[in-house]
Design a protein around this motif. Structure first.
Motif, short mmCIF file in Angstrom:
data_model
loop_
_atom_site.label_atom_id
_atom_site.label_comp_id
_atom_site.label_asym_id
_atom_site.label_seq_id
_atom_site.Cartn_x
_atom_site.Cartn_y
_atom_site.Cartn_z
N ASN A 1 -16.65 8.46 -3.13
CA ASN A 1 -17.00 7.25 -2.40
C ASN A 1 -15.80 6.34 -2.23
N TRP A 2 -14.62 6.89 -2.48
CA TRP A 2 -13.39 6.12 -2.42
C TRP A 2 -13.17 5.61 -1.00
N TYR A 3 -13.04 4.31 -0.89
CA TYR A 3 -12.89 3.66 0.41
C TYR A 3 -11.67 2.76 0.34
N VAL A 4 -10.83 2.79 1.36
CA VAL A 4 -9.63 1.95 1.34
C VAL A 4 -9.65 1.03 2.56
N ALA A 5 -9.66 -0.28 2.32
CA ALA A 5 -9.66 -1.26 3.41
C ALA A 5 -8.31 -1.27 4.11
N TYR A 6 -8.30 -1.81 5.31
CA TYR A 6 -7.04 -1.89 6.06
C TYR A 6 -5.97 -2.65 5.28
N HIS A 7 -4.75 -2.10 5.28
CA HIS A 7 -3.63 -2.73 4.59
C HIS A 7 -2.31 -2.17 5.11
N GLN A 8 -1.22 -2.82 4.78
CA GLN A 8 0.11 -2.27 4.97
C GLN A 8 0.66 -1.87 3.60
N ASP A 9 1.57 -0.91 3.55
CA ASP A 9 2.22 -0.57 2.28
C ASP A 9 3.45 -1.47 2.13
N LEU A 10 3.31 -2.51 1.31
CA LEU A 10 4.33 -3.56 1.27
C LEU A 10 5.22 -3.52 0.04
N THR A 11 5.01 -2.55 -0.85
CA THR A 11 5.85 -2.52 -2.06
C THR A 11 6.66 -1.24 -2.16
N ILE A 12 7.73 -1.32 -2.94
CA ILE A 12 8.53 -0.14 -3.26
C ILE A 12 8.51 0.03 -4.78
N SER A 13 8.73 1.25 -5.25
CA SER A 13 8.76 1.52 -6.69
C SER A 13 10.19 1.46 -7.19
N VAL A 14 10.40 0.67 -8.24
CA VAL A 14 11.76 0.50 -8.78
C VAL A 14 11.76 0.70 -10.30
N ASP A 15 12.96 0.72 -10.89
CA ASP A 15 13.07 1.11 -12.30
C ASP A 15 12.81 -0.02 -13.29
N LYS A 16 12.91 -1.28 -12.83
CA LYS A 16 12.65 -2.38 -13.78
C LYS A 16 12.31 -3.66 -13.02
N LYS A 17 11.83 -4.64 -13.76
CA LYS A 17 11.49 -5.93 -13.17
C LYS A 17 12.59 -6.93 -13.48
N THR A 18 13.04 -7.65 -12.45
CA THR A 18 14.09 -8.64 -12.66
C THR A 18 13.96 -9.71 -11.57
N VAL A 19 14.67 -10.79 -11.72
CA VAL A 19 14.60 -11.86 -10.71
C VAL A 19 15.65 -11.59 -9.64
N LEU A 20 15.18 -11.43 -8.40
CA LEU A 20 16.08 -11.16 -7.28
C LEU A 20 15.66 -11.97 -6.08
N GLU A 21 16.62 -12.53 -5.40
CA GLU A 21 16.30 -13.32 -4.21
C GLU A 21 15.65 -12.42 -3.14
N ASN A 22 14.58 -12.91 -2.53
CA ASN A 22 13.85 -12.20 -1.46
C ASN A 22 13.09 -10.96 -1.93
N PHE A 23 13.01 -10.74 -3.25
CA PHE A 23 12.20 -9.64 -3.78
C PHE A 23 11.02 -10.24 -4.54
N GLY A 24 9.81 -9.90 -4.17
CA GLY A 24 8.63 -10.41 -4.86
C GLY A 24 7.48 -10.55 -3.88
N PRO A 25 6.25 -10.60 -4.37
CA PRO A 25 5.83 -10.55 -5.78
C PRO A 25 6.00 -9.15 -6.41
N TRP A 26 5.90 -9.15 -7.75
CA TRP A 26 6.03 -7.93 -8.54
C TRP A 26 4.66 -7.50 -9.08
#
Length: 239
Positions: A99-124
């Motif tokens: 019954n898996w249903y997925v609403a309309y969306h864009q794929d807006l994230t990328i997978s990265v190796d760690k979380k850090t503070v970067l200008e123009n990157f976010g949310p995490w």
């Protein structure tokens, strides 16, 4: 295989479907490798509605040579460009009763190796100890996604529905879709075929209604280098 038509199609509409990329035998071999894996790891997600493997090519390296056959390599080279490399891979299995249903969306994230503070990157976000972040728009615009279909897929067993040309409109919130001007297209894909999509193309999928399973290998490609503070979590060259 003349790929210029498909390249243009993706540039104009944000997606395209190409049939007969894998033979029946190749699909069977890929299925066999997947069926032999140990599914107890935490990158595997299991529920009645969905079985998924994140970091698919990392978790099951023996599948790599089967997935990147000559046809796929030709597509990467001629449609994307010879500087493109893998940045993300997921395996989805929507079981027959899903019954898996997925609403309309864009794929807006990328997978990265760690979380850090970067200008123009976010949310995490962090899922199962894996880090995802929304990068600047130009990085998203350069990504291509290949979805390899291990089963026939149509509107009755969760084929992707997309909004053509939506990839060219930047960040497009699904709740603002004006259906007076937009159209919906269902991407039926035969077993052994692929769908290529730009991640900014609005897409979703319906529940399965015909009792047929849908297995898909989802692989994202980029030619962009990230800021030195972070790295693509699944960077892998295939050409």
């Amino acid at each position: 295989m003349n790929l210029q038509h498909y390249k243009q199609d993706i540039a104009d509409n944000g997606f395209s479907v190409i049939s007969n990329i894998f033979s029946e035998e190749e699909i069977e071999k890929i299925g066999k490798v997947i069926n032999q894996i140990d599914t107890s790891k935490e990158t595997f997600r299991k529920s009645e509605d969905l079985f998924a493997i994140r970091q698919f090519l990392k978790e099951i390296p023996e599948v790599k040579d089967l997935v990147f056959n000559d046809n796929i390599k030709k597509i990467i080279k001629e449609v994307f460009g010879d500087q493109y490399f893998v940045v993300k891979s997921i395996y989805f299995d929507k079981p027959e009763t899903s019954n898996w249903y997925v609403a309309y969306h864009q794929d807006l994230t990328i997978s990265v190796d760690k979380k850090t503070v970067l200008e123009n990157f976010g949310p995490w976000t962090t899922k199962q100890n894996q880090f995802a972040v929304q990068p600047p728009l130009d990085i998203l615009e350069n990504i291509y996604t290949i979805r390899i279909h291990l089963d026939d897929t149509d509107e009755q067993n969760g084929a992707l529905k997309v909004v053509p040309t939506s990839h060219a409109k930047g960040i497009y919130r699904p709740e603002t879709i004006d259906w007076n001007v937009e159209t919906e297209h269902i991407c039926n894909v035969e077993k052994g075929g692929i769908m290529i999509m730009k991640p900014l193309t609005l897409h979703g999928s319906n529940r399965t209604t015909n009792g047929k399973k849908r297995r898909v290998i989802h692989i994202e490609f980029s030619d962009q280098e990230l800021p030195s503070e972070i790295q693509w979590s699944e960077r892998e060259s295939v050409l």
